[in-house]
Design a protein around this motif. Structure first.
Motif, PDB file in Angstrom:
ATOM      1  N   SER A  47      24.514  20.836  16.301  1.00  0.00           N
ATOM      2  CA  SER A  47      23.133  20.395  16.454  1.00  0.00           C
ATOM      3  C   SER A  47      22.928  19.763  17.826  1.00  0.00           C
ATOM      4  N   ARG A  48      21.696  19.470  18.121  1.00  0.00           N
ATOM      5  CA  ARG A  48      21.415  18.693  19.303  1.00  0.00           C
ATOM      6  C   ARG A  48      21.916  17.255  19.103  1.00  0.00           C
ATOM      7  N   ILE A  49      22.033  16.547  20.210  1.00  0.00           N
ATOM      8  CA  ILE A  49      22.501  15.166  20.137  1.00  0.00           C
ATOM      9  C   ILE A  49      21.427  14.281  19.497  1.00  0.00           C
ATOM     10  N   PHE A  50      21.864  13.400  18.605  1.00  0.00           N
ATOM     11  CA  PHE A  50      20.968  12.376  18.067  1.00  0.00           C
ATOM     12  C   PHE A  50      21.659  11.027  18.176  1.00  0.00           C
ATOM     13  N   SER A  51      20.878   9.977  18.201  1.00  0.00           N
ATOM     14  CA  SER A  51      21.400   8.625  18.403  1.00  0.00           C
ATOM     15  C   SER A  51      21.383   7.830  17.102  1.00  0.00           C
ATOM     16  N   SER A  52      22.418   7.039  16.932  1.00  0.00           N
ATOM     17  CA  SER A  52      22.485   6.119  15.790  1.00  0.00           C
ATOM     18  C   SER A  52      23.500   5.040  16.108  1.00  0.00           C
ATOM     19  N   GLY A  53      23.123   3.787  15.906  1.00  0.00           N
ATOM     20  CA  GLY A  53      24.030   2.676  16.133  1.00  0.00           C
ATOM     21  C   GLY A  53      24.432   2.504  17.580  1.00  0.00           C
ATOM     22  N   GLY A  54      23.612   3.003  18.504  1.00  0.00           N
ATOM     23  CA  GLY A  54      23.927   2.866  19.916  1.00  0.00           C
ATOM     24  C   GLY A  54      24.857   3.934  20.455  1.00  0.00           C
ATOM     25  N   TYR A  55      25.152   4.964  19.665  1.00  0.00           N
ATOM     26  CA  TYR A  55      26.031   6.046  20.088  1.00  0.00           C
ATOM     27  C   TYR A  55      25.327   7.385  19.860  1.00  0.00           C
ATOM     28  N   ASN A  56      25.807   8.394  20.534  1.00  0.00           N
ATOM     29  CA  ASN A  56      25.278   9.742  20.387  1.00  0.00           C
ATOM     30  C   ASN A  56      26.192  10.559  19.484  1.00  0.00           C
ATOM     31  N   TRP A  57      25.589  11.376  18.630  1.00  0.00           N
ATOM     32  CA  TRP A  57      26.311  12.140  17.636  1.00  0.00           C
ATOM     33  C   TRP A  57      25.801  13.585  17.607  1.00  0.00           C
ATOM     34  N   ARG A  58      26.579  14.441  16.998  1.00  0.00           N
ATOM     35  CA  ARG A  58      26.164  15.809  16.693  1.00  0.00           C
ATOM     36  C   ARG A  58      26.578  16.139  15.267  1.00  0.00           C
ATOM     37  N   MET A  59      25.741  16.941  14.610  1.00  0.00           N
ATOM     38  CA  MET A  59      26.136  17.539  13.336  1.00  0.00           C
ATOM     39  C   MET A  59      26.759  18.893  13.629  1.00  0.00           C
ATOM     40  N   ILE A  60      27.869  19.177  12.968  1.00  0.00           N
ATOM     41  CA  ILE A  60      28.565  20.454  13.139  1.00  0.00           C
ATOM     42  C   ILE A  60      28.597  21.167  11.796  1.00  0.00           C
ATOM     43  N   LEU A  61      28.124  22.400  11.776  1.00  0.00           N
ATOM     44  CA  LEU A  61      27.984  23.165  10.535  1.00  0.00           C
ATOM     45  C   LEU A  61      28.753  24.474  10.644  1.00  0.00           C
ATOM     46  N   TYR A  62      29.599  24.729   9.653  1.00  0.00           N
ATOM     47  CA  TYR A  62      30.290  26.007   9.514  1.00  0.00           C
ATOM     48  C   TYR A  62      29.665  26.744   8.332  1.00  0.00           C
ATOM     49  N   PRO A  63      28.754  27.691   8.568  1.00  0.00           N
ATOM     50  CA  PRO A  63      28.077  28.384   7.456  1.00  0.00           C
ATOM     51  C   PRO A  63      29.031  29.106   6.525  1.00  0.00           C
ATOM     52  N   LYS A  64      30.136  29.593   7.049  1.00  0.00           N
ATOM     53  CA  LYS A  64      31.115  30.291   6.197  1.00  0.00           C
ATOM     54  C   LYS A  64      32.372  29.457   5.951  1.00  0.00           C
ATOM     55  N   GLY A  65      32.310  28.181   6.272  1.00  0.00           N
ATOM     56  CA  GLY A  65      33.431  27.299   6.004  1.00  0.00           C
ATOM     57  C   GLY A  65      34.413  27.221   7.162  1.00  0.00           C
ATOM     58  N   ASN A  66      35.059  26.081   7.291  1.00  0.00           N
ATOM     59  CA  ASN A  66      36.067  25.856   8.319  1.00  0.00           C
ATOM     60  C   ASN A  66      37.434  26.181   7.740  1.00  0.00           C
ATOM     61  N   ASN A  67      37.981  27.322   8.122  1.00  0.00           N
ATOM     62  CA  ASN A  67      39.264  27.760   7.566  1.00  0.00           C
ATOM     63  C   ASN A  67      40.394  26.799   7.905  1.00  0.00           C
ATOM     64  N   GLU A  68      40.311  26.138   9.059  1.00  0.00           N
ATOM     65  CA  GLU A  68      41.364  25.223   9.468  1.00  0.00           C
ATOM     66  C   GLU A  68      41.353  23.936   8.654  1.00  0.00           C
ATOM     67  N   ASP A  69      40.325  23.723   7.874  1.00  0.00           N
ATOM     68  CA  ASP A  69      40.215  22.522   7.038  1.00  0.00           C
ATOM     69  C   ASP A  69      40.073  22.899   5.566  1.00  0.00           C
ATOM     70  N   ASN A  70      40.661  24.061   5.223  1.00  0.00           N
ATOM     71  CA  ASN A  70      40.627  24.552   3.837  1.00  0.00           C
ATOM     72  C   ASN A  70      39.195  24.683   3.317  1.00  0.00           C
ATOM     73  N   GLY A  71      38.277  25.105   4.197  1.00  0.00           N
ATOM     74  CA  GLY A  71      36.888  25.206   3.792  1.00  0.00           C
ATOM     75  C   GLY A  71      36.414  26.624   3.542  1.00  0.00           C
ATOM     76  N   SER A  72      37.345  27.552   3.404  1.00  0.00           N
ATOM     77  CA  SER A  72      36.953  28.942   3.162  1.00  0.00           C
ATOM     78  C   SER A  72      36.125  29.058   1.884  1.00  0.00           C
ATOM     79  N   ASP A  73      35.050  29.872   1.937  1.00  0.00           N
ATOM     80  CA  ASP A  73      34.129  30.082   0.815  1.00  0.00           C
ATOM     81  C   ASP A  73      33.238  28.880   0.549  1.00  0.00           C
ATOM     82  N   PHE A  74      33.230  27.922   1.483  1.00  0.00           N
ATOM     83  CA  PHE A  74      32.333  26.770   1.368  1.00  0.00           C
ATOM     84  C   PHE A  74      31.498  26.677   2.647  1.00  0.00           C
ATOM     85  N   ILE A  75      30.489  25.844   2.607  1.00  0.00           N
ATOM     86  CA  ILE A  75      29.801  25.429   3.826  1.00  0.00           C
ATOM     87  C   ILE A  75      30.446  24.121   4.278  1.00  0.00           C
TER      88      ILE A  75
END
Length: 264
Positions: A47-75
């Motif tokens: 996602s684009r950068i958003f601010s919270s608590g005085g810091y900048n953050w991003r949301m990261i989305l894996y639509p088909k799951g993050n295989n490196e984190d055992n997220g296959s078949d999940f979002i």
């Protein structure tokens, strides 16, 4: 979920709520198209950068799951601290944050190829109060000996030893020729190990100690008790004391040896 520095640990929590996310919301139209497009960028959408608590953050989305984190078949979904936030605050080397990922069935599931994800990020200030407790069992001078002279003539209700130092604390031995906390007080003596009255401790502070209290026999015998409490109301009977543990001058020799003392 919690974030500390550059490491992230996650826990799946399933719950329903009516409130919308307070920090950031990511609404996706044509979700199926996003699935296909992200295959050419490590399978993820940032996602684009958003601010919270005085810091900048991003949301990261894996639509088909993050295989490196055992997220296959999940979002798979993450929140990432933007590195520019840390470079702008050189004195900061750790960031403590709790975050909750929003998934409402009315908004968060794919419906007509549309969905919405949201996040609450709460940044906590660095800890300013903490407690460290250690147990030292390697004491340099763990023993103290007390020769209580003319014990047989002592008439005081309580007799206190000279104070002595163990692990930076002042201690005393309290001797009661007539036992306390017992009905047959004239038949026993009580011995307790206590902090000296000059010592002050903080409110709710606790000190753990383990020590052996001994009465030394002039002939080499020893009456001893291992004390993880403060002492004993019935340490030794007066009959045994008179017959065995007083020397020719009526003195009583007491020794205490510390095994462990805590420091907070």
């Amino acid at each position: 979920m919690s974030f500390l520095g550059k490491r992230m640990s996650s826990t799946t929590v399933r719950s329903l709520r009516q409130r919308s996310p307070s920090s950031y919301s990511l609404k996706i139209q044509n979700f199926s198209q996003l699935e296909n497009s992200t295959l050419y960028s490590d399978g993820k959408y940032q996602s684009r950068i958003f601010s919270s608590g005085g810091y900048n953050w991003r949301m990261i989305l894996y639509p088909k799951g993050n295989n490196e984190d055992n997220g296959s078949d999940f979002i798979s979904m993450y929140v990432k601290l933007d590195s520019t936030s840390l470079s702008s605050k050189p004195s900061t080397d750790e960031v403590f944050a709790d975050f909750c990922i929003f998934k409402d069935p009315e908004n968060g599931y794919v419906n007509q190829d549309q969905c919405e994800f949201g996040v609450d990020v709460i940044v906590a200030p660095p800890p300013t109060n903490w407690e460290i407790i250690s147990f030292n069992n390697n004491l340099h001078y763990p023993k103290f000996s007390w020769n209580d002279q003319n014990f047989s003539e002592m008439k005081d209700y309580r007799h206190k030893s000279p104070r002595f130092t163990i692990e930076g604390r002042q201690w005393v031995i309290d001797l009661y020729p007539k036992a306390i906390l017992t009905r047959d007080e004239s038949k026993w003596i009580s011995i307790f190990l206590s902090l000296d009255e000059s010592e002050t401790i903080e409110e709710d502070e606790q000190i753990f100690k383990q020590a052996v209290i001994r009465i030394l026999d002039p002939r080499g015998l020893i009456a001893c008790k291992d004390s993880s409490s403060w002492g004993y109301a019935r340490f030794v009977s007066m009959d045994d004391l008179r017959k065995t543990y007083l020397d020719m001058d009526g003195a009583l020799n007491i020794e205490v040896e510390f095994g462990v003392v805590s420091t907070t």
